[in-house]
Enzyme design. Structure first.
Site: not given
Ligand code: ATP
Ligand code: MG
Length: 730
Positions: A35-36, A224-225, A255, A609
């Site tokens: 997402k981020t 975000d969040e 979350q 995490r």
């Molecule tokens: P949270 O809910 O914990 O905030 P999130 O959904 O925001 O998580 P991110 O932090 O954006 O998730 O991504 C999680 C990990 O996966 C990061 O290390 C990111 O670089 C990696 N990632 C995300 N998308 C891809 C992709 N398409 N290919 C490879 N790695 C990815």
């Molecule tokens: Mg995130």
């Protein structure tokens, strides 16, 4: 800007979100699904492909650290492309952005140009003064509850005039306090955290031309969040977006962990109905964690009833099982964690890949000490280290004064803490006298009292303080260190001061004070300090801990933080400690289903995490907040699928304490195994000729070198060489 670069490293769903037409968009997805990452790429896309001006973009993050990281990631994506200068971009937390707005428009917001921000401690102090000014009893009108009332109303967008007490006298008093507090803040140009948001919202409401200006500017709003926004934040975004701007929110209902602070997870569904044509994109692939960690976390969160429902899978490696360690006590837990960290390092890992997550701040102390002993660099994230916390510094200042009346900094710190009628003016006179006559503050205070320079009330308050310190020293000098500290903390009035706060923060301060007593009980000075009186050695130890051990900014260090502040972050190696009933979920949450679900979400946040390896530990007995507690393993552990778990068992020669729970999984019982030769076992009661009775806590070494740590009822904790100590098993 090459379009491909921006879409590189994204899956189809992520691309769909990043390259979506200009519209309102919700990205709803579980932890670690990117997402981020999508948010960051979307900003780069807007700049690079849609040719949006950086001035038209507003991005809201959950912490300042996240904002800084995001900026770095955008820079990396856009590189030095001259067409994509992103300097004008607004990026920060809701509070940071509101602050920026109020600075820019302070006149329209009715604030002086030099308005100051009140942090929550300042706010409490001010509220106390207001309560006293109204001749109300602080025990009946707890400053904490009044603050809670005021902040809660502000979070809901309510001013005193908007609230109808409906003839209820209690509500009327709260309302009056809110009103007077606010008038005081306004007169002095003070703005508390909740006020930042409320004022920024009122700025939109009352000054249409300003709102219009920003509506025209921020065509692209990204948050975000989003699951942790409160009512006023939602309303603020809603107004700013108007009917024309585009809002992209990303979030995960699983979350949502700030409900206790007014966050409303319903804001996600509200977004879909309030924002025209809003579309939902779901991301379902997790890139962060191993399949094992992910399926365990998925199963855990499935126990919650109220969910929007999401799928989450990974095609990554199965990975190692989640290791569960049943520690004998909290020391054993800390040493287990440290042992594993060392092993991680030995195998080529670095410390900054590791995090230790706990439910309460007070849990950090034992971990900090164990890390320090092994000289592993660590950093406490989003909080102060134990010996730097306000209440601990207060207590230490009393202790330092007992040992050294000439410690001016300590004198200043506690002469009027808790308040005893020694105002700034009196302290000023003492300082002046000290300066003029070349005395320390203590001596100057005595001199002023003797020469009757101070006014009657001030003089008697100062001499009472002097007597208090003298008495404390005399009465506690002969006592074991932890009893001495306990007395000092209570008789000085610190305990009562924080106990009266009756809120989460006050509770946590009391817990920390109890933890300090606990630290003294198990304190054994190292060689260099062995000859000092125990109090002096303890004070020196604390000063060293507070001053030096935090890793400097660039040194790779283990990160210690609460589960709450771990949101959004990721680490290859994660330890979740204290996973016990009564700790996590906490006692109060366990009794209420809504709060229990929030606690489970917190567990989900913690587990997700971890990228490669997750440890979860629980201790069978734990001395925390000065009490010995026996906890069962957390129900959350039982909710995890057994095929994803492995129990850690340490062999006798490897270490200090035996893992327990050998009969059935998670069935706590005290360890029975004796350690080498000594004939003793952990948890056993013993008698020593000089120190009396106590309990065996820990041991190290073996054979004739074996030393045991015994917690004596009277004499406190001691390390003794087992073969000399002649401990009698009881
Ligand atoms: P949270 O809910 O914990 O905030 P999130 O959904 O925001 O998580 P991110 O932090 O954006 O998730 O991504 C999680 C990990 O996966 C990061 O290390 C990111 O670089 C990696 N990632 C995300 N998308 C891809 C992709 N398409 N290919 C490879 N790695 C990815
Ligand atoms: Mg995130």
């Amino acid at each position: 800007m090459e379009i491909e670069t921006l879409l590189d490293g994204l899956n189809d769903k992520q691309r769909e979100a990043v390259a979506a037409p200009l519209e309102n968009l919700l990205v709803l997805a579980g932890a670690g699904s990117g997402k981020t990452r999508v948010l960051v790429h979307r900003i780069a896309w807007l700049l690079g492909v849609e040719r949006a001006s950086p001035y038209s973009i507003l991005a809201v993050t959950f912490t300042n650290k996240a904002a800084a990281e995001m900026r770095g990631r955008i820079e990396a994506l856009l590189g030095s492309d001259p067409g994509s200068n992103h300097r004008g971009l607004w990026m920060g937390t809701f509070h940071g952005i509101a602050h920026r707005l109020l600075r820019a428009h302070h006149l329209d917001a009715n604030l002086p140009a030099d308005f100051q921000i009140l942090d929550s401690d300042d706010q409490l102090r001010l509220i106390k003064r207001v309560i006293r000014g109204q001749n109300l009893d602080e025990k009946q009108w707890l400053p904490r509850s009044v603050a809670g009332f005021i902040n809660g109303k502000k979070d809901d967008g309510l001013r005193p005039r908007d609230i109808d007490p409906l003839g209820d006298p209690v509500a009327k008093t709260y309302l009056r306090l809110y009103q007077i507090y606010q008038e005081t803040c306004d007169r002095a140009g003070l703005v508390d955290f909740a006020e930042l948001l409320l004022r920024a919202h009122e700025l939109w409401l009352h000054k249409p031309h300003i709102l219009q200006h920003y509506q025209q500017r921020f065509a692209h709003i990204l948050v975000d969040e989003f699951q942790d926004t409160n009512a006023i934040q939602y309303a603020w975004i809603r107004l700013l977006a108007g009917d024309r701007n585009h809002v992209m929110i990303v979030g995960d209902d699983d979350q949502s962990i700030y409900g206790w602070r007014g966050a409303k997870v319903e804001n996600i569904s509200r977004f879909l109905s309030d924002f025209k044509g809003a579309r939902t994109i779901r991301l379902e692939q997790n890139y962060r964690s191993t399949a094992t960690i992910l399926s365990a976390a998925n199963l855990l969160i499935a126990n919650n009833a109220e969910r929007l429902g999401k799928e989450l899978w990974t095609d990554g490696a199965e990975g190692e099982p989640i290791s569960v360690y049943a520690a004998f006590n909290e020391l054993d837990e800390a040493r287990f964690v440290v042992g594993r960290l060392k092993a991680w390092k030995d195998e080529g890992g670095t410390l900054d890949e590791c995090a230790i997550l706990y439910r309460n701040n007070a849990q950090s102390r034992v971990l900090e000490e164990a890390l320090m002993q092994e000289r592993l660099a660590y950093r406490i994230y989003g909080g102060l280290r134990f010996f730097e916390r306000q209440e601990i510094k207060d207590a230490m200042a009393y202790l330092r004064l007992l040992g050294n009346r000439g410690d001016d900094a300590s004198f200043e710190r506690v002469v009027n803490t808790p308040t005893r009628g020694i105002g700034e003016r009196t302290v000023g006179l003492i300082r002046e006298a000290a300066r003029d006559q070349g005395l320390n503050l203590w001596q100057a205070a005595i001199a002023l009292c003797e020469r009757k320079v101070l006014a009657g009330r001030a003089a008697s308050a100062v001499s009472q303080f002097i007597n208090l310190i003298n008495l404390l020293e005399r009465d506690t000098d002969e006592l074991p260190l932890h009893v001495q500290i306990d007395r000092v903390v209570r008789q000085s009035g610190l305990w009562g001061l924080y106990e009266a706060e009756k809120s989460e923060k006050g509770q946590s301060r009391i817990e920390n004070l109890e933890e300090l007593v606990n630290a003294a009980r198990t304190f054994s000075p190292d060689e260099a300090m062995a000859d000092l009186p125990p109090l002096t050695a303890f004070v020196a130890h604390a000063a060293l801990e507070a001053g030096e051990s935090q890793a400097d900014e660039f040194e790779p260090a283990v990160q210690l933080m609460t589960l709450h502040s771990a949101k959004g972050l990721e680490f290859p190696l994660v330890f979740m400690v204290g996973v016990e009933e009564g700790m996590f979920p906490s006692q109060i949450s366990a009794e209420e289903s809504g709060r229990l679900e929030e606690e489970r979400r917190l567990c989900y946040v913690g587990m997700t995490r971890a990228m490669r390896k997750l440890y979860m530990t629980h201790a069978e007995s734990r001395r925390l907040y000065g009490k010995e507690m026996y906890h069962r393993p957390s129900r959350f552990l039982k909710e995890l699928p057994s095929e994803c778990l492995e129990e850690v068992r340490l062999r006798t020669q490897v270490s200090w304490a035996q893992p327990v729970a050998e009969q059935s999984r998670f069935n706590p019982r005290l360890t029975q195994e004796s350690f080498n030769d000594t004939g003793l076992r952990l948890g056993q009661r013993v008698r020593h000729a000089k120190f009396g009775e106590g309990v065996v806590l820990n041991y190290e070494g073996s054979g004739p070198q074996c030393r045991v740590q015994v917690n004596f009822d009277e004499a406190g904790s001691k390390w003794l060489v087992a073969s000399y100590a002649r401990l009698e098993a009881l």
